[in-house]
Design a protein around this motif. Structure first.
Motif: not given
Length: 405
Positions: A319-341
């Motif tokens: 959320x903080x990286x989205x709010x900042x918006x200055x860099x693409x969040x390329x962290x590499x999350x194990x569970x990236x797409x949280x919209x999956x139900x």
């Protein structure tokens, strides 16, 4: 009754031990440290060893434990006079019941043949996390000469050294080297006390401290995580860390003032969200370079030194990286797409808790907040309320961007 050996390894298989590496680190740094601060390290190590050795699952309610500690220190009279304050502070940190008494016979700190008293301004805790990175960058940009203190954590050691080399004038890395006789309790709420104790110890080695000027230890944590309000009524506050909570820091302040340890512990970001920390950082160029390299995940080791992407710290980070918006969040999350139900993504407990909190805040912010700021030791309630509202707003924006239903 369990014997705990401090600053040594004791007898393998018989003794719980903690701090064997601390004396080596102090000697190697040729540090001259305050013996009262050395006592505080002994106290913190004792509490952490007890915490690690006692499983919460074995307690009557499955969480709260009772500890009765006797600790050998250099200044037992000082600490016995502060025992009540110490037990309150520990109880708030770990949500357990503590009884502590002090006896003479504590090991003395090393006395170096060639003392080194750094002519630096202040000490900053450097964990390898995003908040401590921003804090160090801001302090350095303000012209402060910093001595960084890190606590050795598997997976973060190289990152800590790299940040310190880029930003600070010196760096000490400590290992608590705590060893229990059986499987350790995983919650370990007192672990952060040891980290702070190391920072305080190093602060007393500064030249300015030895000139009776005192020193500041900076513990940099965004205000939302510092308060860590229960996101829903089903989530216990005790399941969240309280390292930078104003009640805990106020307790430490009273302890240090009572003991005559002239180190102030400050969190400059108590009124800021994580997104605001990034947006307002005074060294944007270096932050853009290092931000996504930092760590935030509460389960970083569990996922083979990758961010899970769905725990509360990961969601606050995203959320903080989205709010900042200055860099693409390329962290590499194990569970990236949280919209999956499914239960691994949108229906995972932490993701669902954030979703429920964002809805509850829209309905009645005061009811959602509850008694999170109820302690008389909490200052600036209005500013903290506003910060928590903005923090939830950042999380709501993240869920909207990720299409979490």
């Amino acid at each position: 009754m369990q014997r705990v050996v401090l600053f040594d390894t004791g007898k393998p298989g018989r003794d719980v031990h903690a701090g064997a590496d601390v004396i080596r680190r102090v000697k190697r740094g040729c540090m001259v440290v305050d013996s009262l601060a050395w006592d505080f390290v002994a106290i913190a190590l004792s509490a952490y060893a007890a915490d690690s050795s006692s499983l919460r699952s074995k307690s009557p309610d499955g969480w709260t434990r009772e500890f009765d500690l006797t600790v050998a220190v250099r200044h037992p009279d000082v600490w016995n006079n502060l025992a009540e304050e110490l037990t309150r502070t520990l109880a708030f940190l770990s949500t357990d019941r503590w009884t502590i008494r002090f006896i003479p016979g504590g090991i003395a700190p090393p006395s170096p043949r060639k003392p080194h008293r750094p002519e630096l301004d202040d000490v900053v805790l450097l964990s390898g996390g995003l908040d401590s990175l921003v804090g160090a960058l801001d302090l350095a940009a303000q012209g402060k000469s910093l001595l960084a203190v890190s606590k050795l954590v598997r997976g973060d050691g190289e990152r800590q050294r790299r940040y310190a080399k880029r930003i600070c004038k010196g760096h000490h890395v400590f290992n608590d080297s705590t060893k229990t006789l059986r499987n350790a309790e995983s919650s370990q709420r007192t672990r952060s006390l040891v980290f702070i104790a190391f920072g305080v110890l190093v602060a007393t080695s500064l030249a300015r401290y030895n000139r009776d000027e005192g020193a500041t230890l900076y513990l940099c944590e965004n205000g939302f995580i510092a308060i860590n309000p229960p996101l829903t009524g089903l989530r216990l506050g005790s399941l969240s860390t309280r390292t930078a909570h104003p009640v805990f820091l106020a307790g430490l302040t009273r302890l240090f003032e009572g003991a005559g340890i002239r180190v102030g512990v400050e969190n400059p970001y108590r009124h800021k969200t994580k997104g605001e920390m990034l947006t307002e950082c005074l060294d944007q160029a270096r932050l853009e370079e290092l931000a996504t390299d930092s760590t935030s995940c509460g389960r970083f080791q569990k996922f083979n030194y990758h961010h899970c992407g769905r725990c509360i710290p990961c969601q606050v980070r995203r959320a903080s990286l989205l709010a900042w918006g200055d860099v693409e969040d390329d962290t590499g999350y194990v569970y990236d797409d949280l919209s999956i139900n499914d239960h691994q993504h949108a229906a995972f407990d932490d993701v669902r808790a954030v979703a429920m909190a964002t809805i509850a805040v829209k309905t009645d912010f005061g009811a959602w907040l509850g008694n999170a700021l109820g302690s008389p030791d909490v200052p600036d309630r209005a500013a903290l309320r506003d910060m928590l509202r903005r923090g939830i707003g950042e999380l709501a924006a993240l869920h909207e961007a990720l299409h979490v239903q």
